[in-house]
Design a protein around this motif. Structure first.
Motif, short mmCIF file in Angstrom:
data_model
loop_
_atom_site.label_atom_id
_atom_site.label_comp_id
_atom_site.label_asym_id
_atom_site.label_seq_id
_atom_site.Cartn_x
_atom_site.Cartn_y
_atom_site.Cartn_z
N LYS A 4 6.14 22.15 51.58
CA LYS A 4 5.22 22.37 50.47
C LYS A 4 6.00 22.28 49.15
CE LYS A 4 1.70 22.89 53.18
NZ LYS A 4 0.65 21.85 53.26
N THR A 5 6.49 21.10 48.84
CA THR A 5 7.36 20.89 47.69
C THR A 5 6.62 20.96 46.37
OG1 THR A 5 8.70 19.43 49.07
CG2 THR A 5 9.06 19.30 46.70
N PHE A 6 5.34 20.61 46.35
CA PHE A 6 4.62 20.47 45.08
C PHE A 6 3.51 21.50 44.90
CE2 PHE A 6 6.35 16.31 46.23
CZ PHE A 6 7.13 16.05 45.11
N VAL A 7 3.73 22.69 45.43
CA VAL A 7 2.75 23.77 45.31
C VAL A 7 2.47 24.06 43.83
CG1 VAL A 7 2.34 26.23 45.71
CG2 VAL A 7 3.31 24.81 47.52
N ASP A 8 1.20 24.19 43.48
CA ASP A 8 0.73 24.50 42.13
C ASP A 8 0.99 23.38 41.13
OD1 ASP A 8 -0.17 27.01 42.95
OD2 ASP A 8 1.77 27.96 42.52
N GLN A 9 1.32 22.20 41.60
CA GLN A 9 1.53 21.07 40.70
C GLN A 9 0.31 20.14 40.68
OE1 GLN A 9 5.23 18.98 40.76
NE2 GLN A 9 6.45 20.80 41.20
N TYR A 10 0.20 19.42 39.57
CA TYR A 10 -0.90 18.47 39.40
C TYR A 10 -0.34 17.07 39.22
CZ TYR A 10 -3.82 22.56 39.00
OH TYR A 10 -4.47 23.74 39.27
N VAL A 11 -0.99 16.13 39.87
CA VAL A 11 -0.48 14.77 39.98
C VAL A 11 -1.58 13.77 39.65
CG1 VAL A 11 0.60 13.10 41.56
CG2 VAL A 11 1.04 15.56 41.85
N VAL A 12 -1.19 12.67 39.01
CA VAL A 12 -2.09 11.53 38.83
C VAL A 12 -1.49 10.33 39.54
CG1 VAL A 12 -2.99 9.83 37.18
CG2 VAL A 12 -3.13 12.27 36.65
N VAL A 13 -2.29 9.65 40.35
CA VAL A 13 -1.86 8.42 41.03
C VAL A 13 -2.85 7.32 40.69
CG1 VAL A 13 -1.37 7.29 43.23
CG2 VAL A 13 -0.83 9.73 42.94
N THR A 14 -2.40 6.28 39.99
CA THR A 14 -3.30 5.17 39.70
C THR A 14 -3.35 4.22 40.89
OG1 THR A 14 -1.63 3.70 38.71
CG2 THR A 14 -2.67 5.34 37.26
N GLY A 15 -4.46 3.55 41.03
CA GLY A 15 -4.64 2.68 42.20
C GLY A 15 -4.61 3.47 43.48
N GLY A 16 -5.26 4.64 43.47
CA GLY A 16 -5.17 5.56 44.60
C GLY A 16 -6.13 5.28 45.74
N GLY A 17 -6.90 4.20 45.64
CA GLY A 17 -7.91 3.95 46.66
C GLY A 17 -7.43 3.21 47.89
N ALA A 27 0.35 12.03 50.45
CA ALA A 27 1.65 12.67 50.62
C ALA A 27 1.81 13.85 49.66
CB ALA A 27 2.78 11.66 50.41
N PHE A 28 1.42 13.67 48.40
CA PHE A 28 1.49 14.78 47.45
C PHE A 28 0.56 15.91 47.87
CE2 PHE A 28 3.35 11.75 44.32
CZ PHE A 28 4.40 12.55 43.87
N ALA A 29 -0.64 15.57 48.32
CA ALA A 29 -1.59 16.60 48.75
C ALA A 29 -1.06 17.37 49.95
CB ALA A 29 -2.93 15.95 49.09
N GLU A 30 -0.49 16.66 50.91
CA GLU A 30 0.04 17.31 52.11
C GLU A 30 1.27 18.15 51.80
OE1 GLU A 30 0.54 13.90 54.53
OE2 GLU A 30 -1.58 13.78 55.10
N GLN A 31 1.94 17.85 50.69
CA GLN A 31 3.10 18.64 50.30
C GLN A 31 2.73 19.75 49.31
OE1 GLN A 31 6.90 16.47 49.69
NE2 GLN A 31 5.81 14.66 50.42
N GLY A 32 1.44 20.08 49.25
CA GLY A 32 1.03 21.29 48.56
C GLY A 32 0.52 21.15 47.16
N ALA A 33 0.39 19.93 46.61
CA ALA A 33 -0.10 19.77 45.25
C ALA A 33 -1.47 20.43 45.10
CB ALA A 33 -0.18 18.30 44.88
N ALA A 34 -1.67 21.11 43.97
CA ALA A 34 -2.94 21.80 43.74
C ALA A 34 -4.07 20.83 43.46
CB ALA A 34 -2.79 22.77 42.57
N GLY A 35 -3.72 19.70 42.84
CA GLY A 35 -4.72 18.69 42.55
C GLY A 35 -4.06 17.34 42.37
#
Length: 251
Positions: A4-17, A27-35
């Motif tokens: 859970k490396t990115f707990v409480d972090q927020y990320v933007v990924v372009t071309g995410g579809g 990958a970011f979501a599975e590693q704990g990103a909040a959004g």
């Protein structure tokens, strides 16, 4: 599978579809990103990916336009106005011989591959926290000549330049900027560039036969390095471009 490396972090990924963007967002979501905000032009594809994890937030936006970039800014603001990681993955490829290239074909690739990252980064920079990360998806095409891909290669060479320049410019703000440069990866990008399914498979076979690793890459292999570059363990790395091509550039 992941820490859970990115707990409480927020990320933007372009071309995410699709492709690398989809794998990266998950990958970011599975590693704990909040959004994890995933952007793209096709709402159905984004919704399909968002259904795979509760942390994924689809935002239909063309980030080559001010309106599209502002829509992403608004989405980040709704999450509290703090951004930790920005991943520029959106890109297009057009296989067009030089004598068939027109201004529209040139403009389209430069808009998506270069103008989009510049515009969106400028808009999001006030929200990117100290210690934040920007990761751009480049390509070995920036250094590998190919008939019909001159504009695509030029656009990715520009991306490489953005990575190095932004690393210097944003370093005093304690924002790191890095990139990944994949070789041939199994994603929809070739087909979207007008290459037939049969030609795509031929392309894959030729690449695999010419690369020392003997195969093409997988989206998850690229996304694993994108997340790695953004994690605290990489905090002394900036301005770097990780080549991942099965050794293609060696031969």
């Amino acid at each position: 599978m992941f820490g859970k490396t990115f707990v409480d972090q927020y990320v933007v990924v372009t071309g995410g579809g699709t492709g690398i963007g989809r794998a990266t967002a998950l990958a970011f979501a599975e590693q704990g990103a909040a959004g994890v905000i995933i952007t793209g032009r096709r709402g159905a594809a984004l919704e399909e990916v968002a259904a795979e994890h509760e942390a994924l937030i689809p935002v239909v936006a063309d980030v080559t336009t001010p309106e599209g970039a502002d829509a992403v800014v608004a989405a980040v603001s709704e999450l509290g106005g703090q951004l930790d990681v920005l991943v520029h993955n959106a890109g297009i490829f057009r296989n067009t011989p030089l004598d068939d290239l027109g201004a529209d074909a040139v403009r389209e690739q430069l808009e998506v591959n270069v103008i989009g990252p510049v515009l969106l980064t400028g808009r999001l920079l006030p929200l990117l926290r100290e210690g934040g990360n920007i990761v751009l998806v480049s390509s070995i095409s920036a250094r590998l000549a190919g008939a019909g891909s001159s504009v695509y290669s030029a656009s990715k060479a520009a991306v490489d330049s953005l990575i190095r320049s932004w690393a210097v410019e944003l370093g005093p703000k304690r924002i790191r900027v890095n990139g990944v440069a994949p070789g041939q990866v199994e994603t929809p990008i070739l087909g979207s560039g007008g290459v037939s399914p049969e030609a795509v498979q031929d392309w894959y076979s030729v690449y695999a036969a010419s690369a020392p690793a003997g195969r093409i890459g997988k989206a998850a292999e690229v996304s694993s390095w994108i997340t790695r570059l953004a994690e605290p363990a990489s905090s002394w790395i900036t301005g770097e471009i990780i080549t991942m091509d099965g050794g293609k550039l060696l031969v």
